[in-house]
Motif scaffolding. Structure first.
Motif, PDB file in Angstrom:
ATOM      1  N   ASP A 124      39.466  36.870 -14.087  1.00  0.00           N
ATOM      2  CA  ASP A 124      38.223  37.045 -15.198  1.00  0.00           C
ATOM      3  C   ASP A 124      37.564  38.470 -15.102  1.00  0.00           C
ATOM      4  O   ASP A 124      36.796  38.726 -15.950  1.00  0.00           O
ATOM      5  CB  ASP A 124      37.247  36.096 -15.080  1.00  0.00           C
ATOM      6  N   LEU A 174      35.913  39.842 -12.766  1.00  0.00           N
ATOM      7  CA  LEU A 174      34.753  39.655 -12.271  1.00  0.00           C
ATOM      8  C   LEU A 174      34.883  39.878 -10.575  1.00  0.00           C
ATOM      9  O   LEU A 174      33.483  39.569 -10.011  1.00  0.00           O
ATOM     10  CB  LEU A 174      34.046  38.550 -12.676  1.00  0.00           C
ATOM     11  N   ARG A 230      31.506  40.623  -8.673  1.00  0.00           N
ATOM     12  CA  ARG A 230      31.000  39.753  -7.957  1.00  0.00           C
ATOM     13  C   ARG A 230      30.533  40.221  -6.485  1.00  0.00           C
ATOM     14  O   ARG A 230      29.439  40.078  -5.911  1.00  0.00           O
ATOM     15  CB  ARG A 230      31.883  38.474  -7.711  1.00  0.00           C
ATOM     16  N   HIS A 286      28.384  44.068 -18.796  1.00  0.00           N
ATOM     17  CA  HIS A 286      29.657  43.471 -18.717  1.00  0.00           C
ATOM     18  C   HIS A 286      30.081  43.390 -20.140  1.00  0.00           C
ATOM     19  O   HIS A 286      29.385  43.753 -21.147  1.00  0.00           O
ATOM     20  CB  HIS A 286      29.350  41.968 -18.089  1.00  0.00           C
ATOM     21  N   GLN A 291      31.825  37.872 -21.413  1.00  0.00           N
ATOM     22  CA  GLN A 291      31.526  37.636 -20.001  1.00  0.00           C
ATOM     23  C   GLN A 291      30.332  37.015 -19.788  1.00  0.00           C
ATOM     24  O   GLN A 291      29.816  36.763 -18.477  1.00  0.00           O
ATOM     25  CB  GLN A 291      31.795  38.841 -19.001  1.00  0.00           C
ATOM     26  N   SER A 329      29.769  33.559 -18.069  1.00  0.00           N
ATOM     27  CA  SER A 329      30.311  33.597 -16.572  1.00  0.00           C
ATOM     28  C   SER A 329      29.598  34.654 -15.714  1.00  0.00           C
ATOM     29  O   SER A 329      29.377  34.360 -14.541  1.00  0.00           O
ATOM     30  CB  SER A 329      31.946  34.127 -16.598  1.00  0.00           C
ATOM     31  N   ALA A 368      26.566  32.665 -14.790  1.00  0.00           N
ATOM     32  CA  ALA A 368      26.975  31.685 -13.646  1.00  0.00           C
ATOM     33  C   ALA A 368      27.011  32.329 -12.460  1.00  0.00           C
ATOM     34  O   ALA A 368      26.553  31.700 -11.247  1.00  0.00           O
ATOM     35  CB  ALA A 368      28.006  30.806 -14.190  1.00  0.00           C
ATOM     36  N   MET A 369      27.665  33.394 -12.274  1.00  0.00           N
ATOM     37  CA  MET A 369      27.896  34.277 -11.209  1.00  0.00           C
ATOM     38  C   MET A 369      26.701  34.679 -10.594  1.00  0.00           C
ATOM     39  O   MET A 369      26.373  34.503  -9.338  1.00  0.00           O
ATOM     40  CB  MET A 369      28.811  35.352 -11.351  1.00  0.00           C
ATOM     41  N   GLU A 409      24.784  31.489  -8.913  1.00  0.00           N
ATOM     42  CA  GLU A 409      25.736  31.009  -7.937  1.00  0.00           C
ATOM     43  C   GLU A 409      25.219  32.048  -6.726  1.00  0.00           C
ATOM     44  O   GLU A 409      25.199  31.287  -5.454  1.00  0.00           O
ATOM     45  CB  GLU A 409      26.969  30.915  -8.217  1.00  0.00           C
TER      46      GLU A 409
END
Length: 290
Positions: A218, A220, A224, A244, A248, A251, A254-255, A258
């Motif tokens: 992806d 990322l 990350r 980004h 994206q 995602s 969400a990253m 998380e």
């Protein structure tokens, strides 16, 4: 001898035929580079019917020919413009883009009137973000972090005169002494997925791949790693802003969630495209995910 107006119009036509995205603007800027005039001064000289001398005309024709072959404008002039700054750029470094200016603005809005803020630009490249922070924040201390051996010279040239502290190292592995000390972390990391080849010739053929591709399916993987380090760098309540691609946005949000960021928020650029995502470092250290 050639009239300025005639030379500029012919150049714009050549660049248009070559598919250059902004042929008129580029023709103007290349002519300004040759003459040393501002665009306003150039227009006045055109109205007066002034000419290019032979040496200037020959230089202009050469620059227009190279631009028509899709060599980036910034590589021809050695300059890139970002917010209120003129930066040194060239082969080996990612040229600053207008859309990144809105990413910086998110961070500036967060800091507000805070005096003596501590900020870091991760994956700094030309140093555009760090230089903007250093010039637009009062009494700030700013770091710029860049890994590329090709880009670091530009980082230093653009940042060190402004008092920015430049680190030539991996943005995902910074000294522990910097952890939990930053009010603001901004990053424009490489984020293009491996199968998303840029459409623009200038980007595809001339921007360094190290600055483009984020690895992983992806794109990322590097973002990350950089984002995890950003969380370690921030004081409780400090902000992280990451640029980004438009696709994206979900995602990236969400990253960050998380990883442990709070108040994760998406931000659009001036064209309305999803351009960045921000998050705050949690106030309780036990909620931070290493």
């Amino acid at each position: 001898m050639e009239q300025l107006n005639t030379a500029r119009r012919a150049a714009a036509a050549v660049l248009s035929d070559a598919g250059v995205p902004s042929p008129g603007v580029d023709a103007d800027l290349l002519l300004c580079f040759v003459t040393g005039d501002s665009r306003a001064e150039l227009k006045l000289r055109e109205l007066r019917g002034e000419n290019l001398d032979e040496a200037q005309y020959a230089q202009y024709l050469d620059l227009v020919d190279r631009r028509a072959r899709r060599i980036p404008l910034q590589h021809l002039t050695g300059e890139g413009h970002f917010r209120y700054l003129t930066l040194q750029v060239g082969p080996g470094v990612f040229s600053p883009r207008p859309e990144t200016e809105s990413v910086v603005q998110v961070g500036l809005d967060f800091i507000g009137s805070l005096q003596g803020s501590r900020c870091v630009d991760l994956c700094s490249g030309s140093g555009a973000i760090a230089a903007a922070l250093a010039t637009e924040l009062s009494a700030s201390t700013v770091w710029a972090v860049e890994l590329s051996a090709e880009a670091i010279g530009y980082t230093r040239a653009n940042c060190e005169p402004l008092g920015v502290r430049v680190l030539h190292q991996d943005a995902a592995q910074l000294p522990v002494a910097l952890h939990r000390t930053m009010d603001l972390v901004i990053s424009n990391p490489p984020y293009i997925p491996p199968n998303a080849i840029p459409r623009e010739v200038e980007v595809r053929e001339h921007d360094p791949q190290m600055a483009l591709y984020g690895l992983g399916s992806d794109g990322l993987r590097i973002p990350r790693e950089v984002s995890a380090e950003a969380l370690r760098l921030l004081r409780p309540g400090g902000m992280y802003v990451m640029e980004h691609a438009e696709v994206q946005a979900a995602s990236a949000a969400a990253m960050l969630a998380e990883l442990g960021f709070e108040a994760v928020t998406g931000h659009q650029d001036l064209t309305g495209r999803a351009r960045a995502t921000s998050g705050l470092a949690p106030l309780s250290s036990d909620r931070m995910k290493e």
